[in-house]
Scaffold this active site. Structure first.
Site, PDB file in Angstrom:
ATOM      1  CE  LYS A   1     112.216 -62.532  57.232  1.00 50.80           C
ATOM      2  NZ  LYS A   1     113.207 -63.270  58.045  1.00 50.80           N
TER       3      LYS A   1
ATOM      4  CG  PHE B   1     114.484 -53.865  62.712  1.00 52.97           C
ATOM      5  CD1 PHE B   1     113.282 -53.863  63.394  1.00 52.97           C
ATOM      6  CD2 PHE B   1     115.192 -55.055  62.645  1.00 52.97           C
ATOM      7  CE1 PHE B   1     112.782 -54.999  63.994  1.00 52.97           C
ATOM      8  CE2 PHE B   1     114.703 -56.211  63.233  1.00 52.97           C
ATOM      9  CZ  PHE B   1     113.491 -56.184  63.917  1.00 52.97           C
TER      10      PHE B   1
END
Length: 314
Positions: A77, A149
């Site tokens: 993350k 992503f």
């Protein structure tokens, strides 16, 4: 195209100065959600939190329900600013235009991309100053990467979207002034390996992990097939007062009193730099803080200052 991460790979790597009138929950919520003027917000997919305390090394979660960790692709993350590319323009998650230099966006593909603008771990505040400026600093933008992503317009399940994205990034790597980078995902077979990876990332000033189910389709809003895993929880609150420091903080700000959107009032005294103690954020400022669970009174436990929130996009 998917790497399976093994355990071996993981281990190798008292006096209030001032206080405002009490804020009602509605007033606090309005201030917490105050945003810059924006276009219509893109319909982004958002993650639900996965509680670290509910996981165990037997691949189970709360109430002994099996958690199929091997069915998720896992990535770091990133501590960046969410950025949506619609094929012609970069916007934040709230729809605010990102004023990137022309050279930064001119060679981006004409398909929709979802990702994060990112510098490196621990450089979020510097990134904010670069990205949120209406007049882009050309030289500063040279350090910014667009870490992609997902492919929001694709109707494929995530594993196939990811494989398509890998090929796209590889093809784009030779483009002049390339700013596109892949957020690499790996498949993990054991929760114990997942938590080891989380420990390594956090110990190296990272944020946490993202888990996306291989069969997850891109949908707007929060979904339990896209999860975020951290060693702490995050929340926002508004500064309503200061408290003077003692000892080594004598003459400086010792702590701040804050109020959350659900009307919980408490003080935060850790997480501040010496410079922030000399010049604390003004009363009325929205801040982000980290904590680990709640007390019996519903107060965040071990609350510590994280950063000032300039807008919901930061």
């Amino acid at each position: 195209m998917i790497n399976i991460l093994t355990a071996a790979e993981i281990t190798s790597k008292k006096h209030l100065n001032y206080i405002n009138k009490p804020l009602s929950p509605i007033a606090a919520l309005v201030m917490l959600t105050l945003s810059f003027s924006a276009q219509s917000a893109p319909e982004l997919m958002r993650a639900k939190a996965l509680d670290l305390q509910h996981l165990n090394d037997k691949n189970r979660i709360v109430d002994d329900v099996e958690f199929p960790v091997s069915e998720y692709l896992v990535s770091e993350k990133l501590d960046g600013i969410r950025a949506y590319w619609n094929g012609t323009q970069l916007t934040t998650k709230s729809g605010k235009q990102i004023h990137a230099p022309h050279w930064f966006i001119k060679n981006l593909p004409t398909i929709a991309l979802d990702g994060e603008l990112w510098l490196q771990r621990g450089k979020f505040q510097a990134l904010t100053q670069i990205v949120m400026d209406h007049v882009p600093n050309e030289e500063a933008w040279r350090s910014v990467k667009y870490m992609v992503f997902d492919l929001p317009a694709s109707d494929l399940p995530f594993e196939q979207r990811y494989n398509t994205l890998v090929k796209l990034i590889e093809t784009h790597s030779t483009v002049p002034n390339n700013v596109l980078y892949l957020v690499e995902h790996k498949r993990i077979n054991e929760i114990s390996i997942l938590t080891q990876w989380l420990d390594i990332i956090v110990n190296n000033h990272g944020e946490g992990l993202m888990l996306q189910h291989i069969n997850n389709y891109y949908v707007s809003g929060r979904t339990n097939k896209l999860l975020k895993l951290k060693q702490h929880q995050d929340a926002e609150a508004i500064i309503i007062a200061y408290e003077k420091g003692n000892g080594k903080y004598k003459g400086l700000m010792g702590s701040v009193w804050v109020k959350t959107a659900n009307d919980k009032t408490f003080k935060i005294g850790t997480g501040f730099t010496e410079q922030q103690r000399k010049n604390p954020p003004p009363v009325g400022t929205t801040i982000q803080f980290r904590y680990n669970g709640y007390t019996e009174r519903g107060i965040p436990r071990f609350a510590r200052f994280s950063r000032v929130r300039l807008s919901p996009d930061t």
